[in-house]
Design a protein around this motif. Sequence first.
Motif, PDB file in Angstrom:
ATOM      1  N   ARG B 257      -1.949  54.630  49.353  1.00  0.00           N
ATOM      2  CA  ARG B 257      -0.749  54.135  48.561  1.00  0.00           C
ATOM      3  C   ARG B 257       0.145  53.357  49.951  1.00  0.00           C
ATOM      4  O   ARG B 257       1.073  52.635  49.493  1.00  0.00           O
ATOM      5  N   ARG B 261       2.275  49.037  50.534  1.00  0.00           N
ATOM      6  CA  ARG B 261       3.447  48.637  50.800  1.00  0.00           C
ATOM      7  C   ARG B 261       3.721  48.030  52.043  1.00  0.00           C
ATOM      8  O   ARG B 261       4.345  47.061  52.705  1.00  0.00           O
ATOM      9  N   GLN B 291       6.894  56.492  48.966  1.00  0.00           N
ATOM     10  CA  GLN B 291       5.778  56.248  48.872  1.00  0.00           C
ATOM     11  C   GLN B 291       4.618  57.200  48.611  1.00  0.00           C
ATOM     12  O   GLN B 291       3.663  56.986  47.924  1.00  0.00           O
TER      13      GLN B 291
END
Lengths: 384, 656
Positions: B257, B261, B291
Amino acid sequence: MKIRRIVALAYKEWREILRDRLFFALAFVVPASLMLIFGYGLTLDVEHIPFAVVDHDKSAMSRDYLHRYIDSRYFDYKGDVASEREIEPLLADSRIRLAIVIPPRFQENLMSGRAVEVQTLIDGTFPFRTSSSKGYVVAINAAFNGELLGSYISRRLGVSAETAKAMAQPVGVQLRYLYNQEVKSVWSIAAVLMMFVLMITPPFLTALGVVREKENVSIYNIYASTVTRGEFLIGKLAPYVAISVINFLILWLMATQLFGAPFKGDPLFFLLASVIYVTCTTGIGLLVSLFVRTQVAAMMLTVIVTIVPSVLYSGLLVPIASMDAAGQFEAHLFPAMYYTDIVLGSFLKGVGLEQLWGKVLALLIYAVGLWTASFLMFHKRPKS
Amino acid sequence: MGQAAMVGKDAPVVRVQDFVKRYRKQMAVDGASLSIDRGEIYGLIGPDGAGKSSLMKAIAGVLSFDGGTLHIFGEKIDSEAAAERVKGRLGFMPQGLGLNLYPELSVEENIDFFAELRDVPPAELAQRKHKLLAMTRLDNFRDRPMKQLSGGMKQKLGLVCTLIHEPELIILDEPTTGVDPVSRRDFWMILTQLLRERGVTALVSTAYMDEAARFHRLSLMFDGRVLIEGEPDTILREVPGALVELVAEPQVEALLRLKTRFPQAEAVGPKLRVFVPGATPQLARAQVEAQLEGLMVSEMQAVAPELEDAFIALLQQRQPAGQDDARQTQVWLDGDPPKGDGIAIAARELSRDFDHFRAVDRVSFEVRQGEIFGLLGANGAGKTTAIKMLTGILPPTGGAGTVAGADMRRAGLAIKGRIGYVSQAFSLYQDMTVQENLRLFARIYGVPGSRLAERIGRVVALAGLSGVTAQLVSKLPMGIRQRLALACALVHGPRVLFLDEPTSGVDPIGRRRFWEILVHLARIEQVAILITTHYMSEAEHCDHLALMHAGRIIADDTPAALKAALQQEAGQVLDIGAEPVLPALEALEQAGFSDAALFGERIHLLARDITAAEARIRTLFAERGIQLRDIAPRTPTLEDVFVHRILQQEQQEASA
């Protein structure tokens, strides 16, 4: 030029060579070993040819004929066999190199004036030996024929054996071998081998010594310091020239003491010429080392540039004079040929500077050329 | 301390402008500019092939170059003759531990040779030799041949030989690579001391990012260019951002995850480390939390980024890393990991003698399935020998090594086929393509023809090689070659993997990608991994560590436990800024802080009771008129642990 720096470089190199077992062996064991191996292995005399006999006649005359071979130092009698069939396996096994077959009724036919044929079988695998063997057989056979003719004349004309012989062979050959009276090939070979060994080992050792320093980056100690190019080259190479001179003395002793080659020339002249020669061959190693980066490459290149001229274009195997024009031209390009003349002249002919100054000059030019080229090519701030 | 005060006031000792160096068509340095002031320790940091050595050789006047200008002591270096003029004032130590020394000569003979080469008068030589030998603690080994010295001693002898003519500028090319941490610490100590006393200037290169703190100023080099130049703190400020450390469960999911980003997210042992460029610590925390919504997150804290984070951020600004091949779930091994006790590799009292020398001395450890086990140590500590015994390449002198329960002395091909091994100098065929290398290794390891394409497809995806399968290995950069070596070792689907210094000389990005693959292999594919390294920063990635020194394991635990044990035994690390720094160090040593060590401009020492120590230091400095700028506790690094354990070991041996 600072003497202290040159001495420091030379002394460092000297200790490294002496303490590194592999280098020590390369420096002092390999040259003498090469001399031994080639000295004993490269003898070109054809003697002791093993042979067997098939005697179908077994008469007094056939025994007389055969004994000329058996008693000769050129042949080694290995025994009688019963038939031609038994010869084949002996030749095939290389237990004999030659066989002589006396036909039946050899004596009877000769007595009654009929020609006979003695069959001679020669192993042809080594052409040089084969032609020598053939020469010996023809010569022994001719001598036998001459005696037969002599005794015939003596009986028919009732003259003495001497007169008969003179009538049968009116022209004789009187031979005098100069410089190498016994025509012992080892005399010449031992001398020429000095040229060979001193052509191969100094460049080998020098190239390895210089390239080793490049390979393990210690060359940067030199590059980064204020040592000049000349100081470095002289200091670095002085031990290699010294080792080569020591080797030269050892080889000289071996040639005269071990192989019994006579030394008739001027020792001082020979020493000086030889120092120039090893300076020259050390220079070959130095030049090679400037072209390569690794010790493996240095070895390969040195072998190529030294073995070829020293074996093929030096007079070691083939005299320069019997080469074709191209071969002779090439021979003049390499230093090996000039030193061969100096070695043979000093050992066997006993000539000195008066006759050989041209050769020494050629070596000197060669040495100066090599060292100058190396000096110009060596840089302390290279491109890579 | 007149010299130190003069720093930066006069003209730079070295000035490099738009420097270009080519080897035939290969560009080595492409327009580098930097300047070095008198009296400073200037660092060149970068991976292999960054151009550090070429630049240093040119500055030392032992390599010509193709473009730009170079001034040393104000002299323009544009020819061999010009270089000769400054060489008397320079000292140069080329790369490679002790390689430029003469193995057959003794310590003293080596020094004497360098001195004679440099025209040092005999009287001065005797004096300097005495001082330098005492300082480097080599005086008891004067007569020992150089070839019988340990790595650390060779390095110190190299330094002595470089300093014997008292140069004004010394150029040291990777002097600390492969040296044990204690010798490394000693080395920096001696260097700093000498530079301070004599006002000498030093240019030092290193591949270790964590040595950056040792330099006054530095250049980060990559691919022939200087990415950034300046003081370590300034460089960190120029690359704004915050570093967030946290523990999250499940780790794999959390990492995936974060990666979508933040490209600079990585798993370090049980922790996750995320660099958030351009953000303040608060903002970074908030972004990371957002996040990871829905996952178990604990121990989150924002810490100061390190130079390596800045370096990677800089590199990624220049050339965004190609995010090829997403690899998420189990892509490579089929089925479940083997049952049993889960111990994949075990060493029991493993020993190996070479002639009279014991390379590995009764070494024992265990590696479980799915674990990354790090063997940490200097060159010559015995790491490679241990791995060779465990892979069945070298028979042990004593003890036994087992892999999956089978004794490797008698293991048949079947067992050896279950092992993957990446050796120090990996055995790739340079003149073959990536695909051809993979096919060859698959065939050697007996992968049946029917499964060949599928197997190769899997390792290509795993190692992220899909873009380069048709390229020749010789044309590939170091980082990709390393991944290919890994792929070749994995092509037959082993469950046990041995890696011997796989990341030496690879750039930080390449190293991170390599570790991502290793973490994936361990966490998801449950492969047991035994890896050796001399990068302390990499050791943090391991689940379990064994520190090797002189053939023995001197500590064996998880990185966190090792640090905790150090804190318990010896206390916290105090980080001190003082002015002037050398007298401060001297005062501390006299006051009984025997392990005080210099890091660039700062001093580190271990103290059990921090408040008491701080009070003592304050009064001590006040008495001596030394200004205390700041003082703060720091978490110890693995290097601190290693140094402490080695010193402990040496003390035990000395008293025994």
